[in-house]
Design a protein around this motif. Structure first.
Motif, PDB file in Angstrom:
ATOM      1  N   PRO A  33      80.755 -82.075 163.641  1.00  0.00           N
ATOM      2  CA  PRO A  33      80.456 -83.512 163.586  1.00  0.00           C
ATOM      3  C   PRO A  33      81.503 -84.336 164.329  1.00  0.00           C
ATOM      4  O   PRO A  33      82.686 -83.970 164.357  1.00  0.00           O
ATOM      5  CB  PRO A  33      80.476 -83.826 162.083  1.00  0.00           C
ATOM      6  N   PRO A  34      81.102 -85.457 164.923  1.00  0.00           N
ATOM      7  CA  PRO A  34      82.065 -86.350 165.569  1.00  0.00           C
ATOM      8  C   PRO A  34      82.848 -87.139 164.526  1.00  0.00           C
ATOM      9  O   PRO A  34      82.458 -87.211 163.358  1.00  0.00           O
ATOM     10  CB  PRO A  34      81.177 -87.276 166.406  1.00  0.00           C
ATOM     11  N   LYS A  35      83.931 -87.724 164.967  1.00  0.00           N
ATOM     12  CA  LYS A  35      84.759 -88.554 164.096  1.00  0.00           C
ATOM     13  C   LYS A  35      84.735 -89.995 164.564  1.00  0.00           C
ATOM     14  O   LYS A  35      84.548 -90.268 165.746  1.00  0.00           O
ATOM     15  CB  LYS A  35      86.196 -88.031 164.083  1.00  0.00           C
ATOM     16  N   GLY A  36      84.931 -90.923 163.615  1.00  0.00           N
ATOM     17  CA  GLY A  36      85.035 -92.324 163.983  1.00  0.00           C
ATOM     18  C   GLY A  36      84.018 -93.191 163.273  1.00  0.00           C
ATOM     19  O   GLY A  36      82.921 -92.735 162.932  1.00  0.00           O
ATOM     20  N   ALA A  40      77.076 -92.851 162.442  1.00  0.00           N
ATOM     21  CA  ALA A  40      76.348 -92.841 161.166  1.00  0.00           C
ATOM     22  C   ALA A  40      75.762 -91.452 160.977  1.00  0.00           C
ATOM     23  O   ALA A  40      75.343 -90.800 161.942  1.00  0.00           O
ATOM     24  CB  ALA A  40      75.231 -93.881 161.177  1.00  0.00           C
ATOM     25  N   PHE A  41      75.711 -91.002 159.711  1.00  0.00           N
ATOM     26  CA  PHE A  41      75.261 -89.638 159.420  1.00  0.00           C
ATOM     27  C   PHE A  41      74.039 -89.648 158.506  1.00  0.00           C
ATOM     28  O   PHE A  41      73.942 -90.459 157.583  1.00  0.00           O
ATOM     29  CB  PHE A  41      76.383 -88.835 158.753  1.00  0.00           C
ATOM     30  N   GLY A 172      82.222 -87.022 158.393  1.00  0.00           N
ATOM     31  CA  GLY A 172      81.242 -86.110 158.964  1.00  0.00           C
ATOM     32  C   GLY A 172      81.472 -84.660 158.603  1.00  0.00           C
ATOM     33  O   GLY A 172      80.530 -83.928 158.262  1.00  0.00           O
ATOM     34  N   ALA A 173      82.728 -84.201 158.663  1.00  0.00           N
ATOM     35  CA  ALA A 173      83.033 -82.807 158.366  1.00  0.00           C
ATOM     36  C   ALA A 173      82.746 -82.486 156.901  1.00  0.00           C
ATOM     37  O   ALA A 173      82.202 -81.423 156.578  1.00  0.00           O
ATOM     38  CB  ALA A 173      84.492 -82.508 158.707  1.00  0.00           C
ATOM     39  N   GLU A 174      83.089 -83.410 155.998  1.00  0.00           N
ATOM     40  CA  GLU A 174      82.836 -83.194 154.572  1.00  0.00           C
ATOM     41  C   GLU A 174      81.338 -83.170 154.280  1.00  0.00           C
ATOM     42  O   GLU A 174      80.850 -82.338 153.504  1.00  0.00           O
ATOM     43  CB  GLU A 174      83.524 -84.289 153.748  1.00  0.00           C
ATOM     44  N   ILE A 187      72.974 -81.641 159.715  1.00  0.00           N
ATOM     45  CA  ILE A 187      73.107 -83.092 159.664  1.00  0.00           C
ATOM     46  C   ILE A 187      72.891 -83.672 161.062  1.00  0.00           C
ATOM     47  O   ILE A 187      72.955 -82.962 162.067  1.00  0.00           O
ATOM     48  CB  ILE A 187      74.476 -83.549 159.112  1.00  0.00           C
ATOM     49  N   ILE A 188      72.633 -84.978 161.096  1.00  0.00           N
ATOM     50  CA  ILE A 188      72.472 -85.722 162.342  1.00  0.00           C
ATOM     51  C   ILE A 188      73.529 -86.815 162.386  1.00  0.00           C
ATOM     52  O   ILE A 188      73.771 -87.491 161.381  1.00  0.00           O
ATOM     53  CB  ILE A 188      71.075 -86.363 162.428  1.00  0.00           C
ATOM     54  N   ALA A 189      74.141 -87.002 163.549  1.00  0.00           N
ATOM     55  CA  ALA A 189      75.091 -88.089 163.767  1.00  0.00           C
ATOM     56  C   ALA A 189      74.532 -89.005 164.855  1.00  0.00           C
ATOM     57  O   ALA A 189      74.050 -88.523 165.886  1.00  0.00           O
ATOM     58  CB  ALA A 189      76.451 -87.539 164.191  1.00  0.00           C
ATOM     59  N   LYS A 190      74.578 -90.328 164.622  1.00  0.00           N
ATOM     60  CA  LYS A 190      74.046 -91.291 165.590  1.00  0.00           C
ATOM     61  C   LYS A 190      75.044 -92.429 165.778  1.00  0.00           C
ATOM     62  O   LYS A 190      75.624 -92.917 164.796  1.00  0.00           O
ATOM     63  CB  LYS A 190      72.714 -91.867 165.092  1.00  0.00           C
ATOM     64  N   ARG A 191      75.202 -92.874 167.009  1.00  0.00           N
ATOM     65  CA  ARG A 191      76.078 -94.019 167.279  1.00  0.00           C
ATOM     66  C   ARG A 191      75.401 -95.295 166.803  1.00  0.00           C
ATOM     67  O   ARG A 191      74.257 -95.597 167.170  1.00  0.00           O
ATOM     68  CB  ARG A 191      76.396 -94.113 168.763  1.00  0.00           C
TER      69      ARG A 191
END
Length: 325
Positions: A33-36, A40-41, A172-174, A187-191
């Motif tokens: 997963p990205p950080k920052g 949004a996850f 994200g990692a957790e 999971i999905i991550a979106k800006r």
């Protein structure tokens, strides 16, 4: 002299014409997963990607490939008519949940298909996660955060065929670690600041939970490449015997494909180790095992998206996957 009746002006055209179809934004696969705070996850749902088009007098359900599957999703169509807006396009995923509340692609296939199933089409849930068009306004140029703010009051809190895919407020990692422990697909991550763009995009990322187990090799199917395998035929233990659980056709180099065929040709089976009628199958004695990474199990007991990771001799200390557990 009679007064001339005033003509009612025609209704104003929508600010933005409603597209008949929108090619979906597709997430890019990454390892972690990205950080920052700009990310949004959400849960990665394991189902059919759909766009629900609501228009005056018509609701259409369009697949990722552009097919009209309106007739397959009657409960979603019926509820979409009740959402209180004249026109909109909602992006989301149709799923069927298992007893633990996890999306199961095999259950969905059976519910949508023609074969008898324990799950009815009415059990299909559409998890809405994006709003592309609303009442004459094309929202695709707006940031994700704004699109979801407009979507939430339309579908949040509903417990029927259409539901809101909630954002998970966590590192994200957790979140990824917890999702995998719960047996979710990933999971999905979106800006949050990104507009909606069709095709595969770096603004949407997917991180998958992979399962890894060991299965007995019971044969192969030849490749079009000379002296190589095209697919490994795999089996799991059940009672005192073996049951076929599918074929694996990826994960090796050309050289490994030749080496695997040589290994299996050296141990031909005197009779098939499993019940399987498959044209082109060449059976071998069940003396070797393959370590395989896969996504999940289908409803008919086959591995979903298996990938070969290695081969070893079948010894007592090697734990082979058992269907009895």
């Amino acid at each position: 002299m009679a007064k001339t009746a005033k003509k009612t002006p025609p209704p104003a055209p929508p600010a933005d014409p409603m597209p008949r179809r929108v090619d979906p934004c597709v997430a890019t696969l990454v390892d972690k997963p990205p950080k920052g705070p700009e990310w949004a996850f959400e849960v990665k749902w394991d189902g059919y990607r759909l766009a629900v088009h609501v228009e005056p007098g018509e609701v259409r359900v369009i697949t990722r490939g552009g097919y009209d599957w309106t007739k397959k999703f009657g409960s979603i169509v019926a509820e979409a008519r009740q959402l209180g807006h004249a026109s909109m396009i909602i992006d989301g995923e149709a799923v069927v949940l298992d007893e633990q509340g996890r999306s199961d692609f095999g259950l969905l296939q059976r519910a949508v298909g023609k074969k008898p199933s324990l799950h009815e089409p009415s059990e299909i849930i559409f998890y809405a996660f994006d709003l592309l068009y609303l009442d004459g306004h094309d929202l695709r140029s707006r940031p994700l955060a704004e699109r979801r703010r407009r979507l939430e009051p339309i579908v949040a809190g509903r417990a029927g065929a259409i539901r809101f895919s909630e954002e998970v407020h966590a590192d994200g990692a957790e979140f990824f670690r917890a999702a995998c422990e719960l047996g979710l697909e990933g999971i999905i991550a979106k800006r949050r600041d990104a507009p909606y763009r069709s095709d595969r995009r770096p603004e949407w990322l997917k991180i998958k939970c992979a399962r890894r187990d060991t299965f007995v090799i019971v044969g192969y199917e030849p490749s079009t490449m000379p002296r190589a395998i095209g697919r490994l035929l795999l089996a799991a233990k059940k009672g005192n015997g073996l049951v076929y659980v599918g074929g694996c056709g990826t994960g090796w180099s050309n050289e490994e494909a030749v080496e695997l065929r040589e290994l299996l040709e050296a141990i031909p089976a005197t009779r098939p180790p499993v019940t399987l009628k498959r044209k082109g199958a060449v059976f071998s004695e069940p003396l070797l095992v393959a370590e395989v990474e896969y996504r999940a199990w289908t409803q008919d007991g086959k591995l979903r998206h298996p990938s070969f990771k290695g081969v070893k001799k079948r010894a007592r200390k090697v734990k082979v996957y058992s269907l009895d557990k």
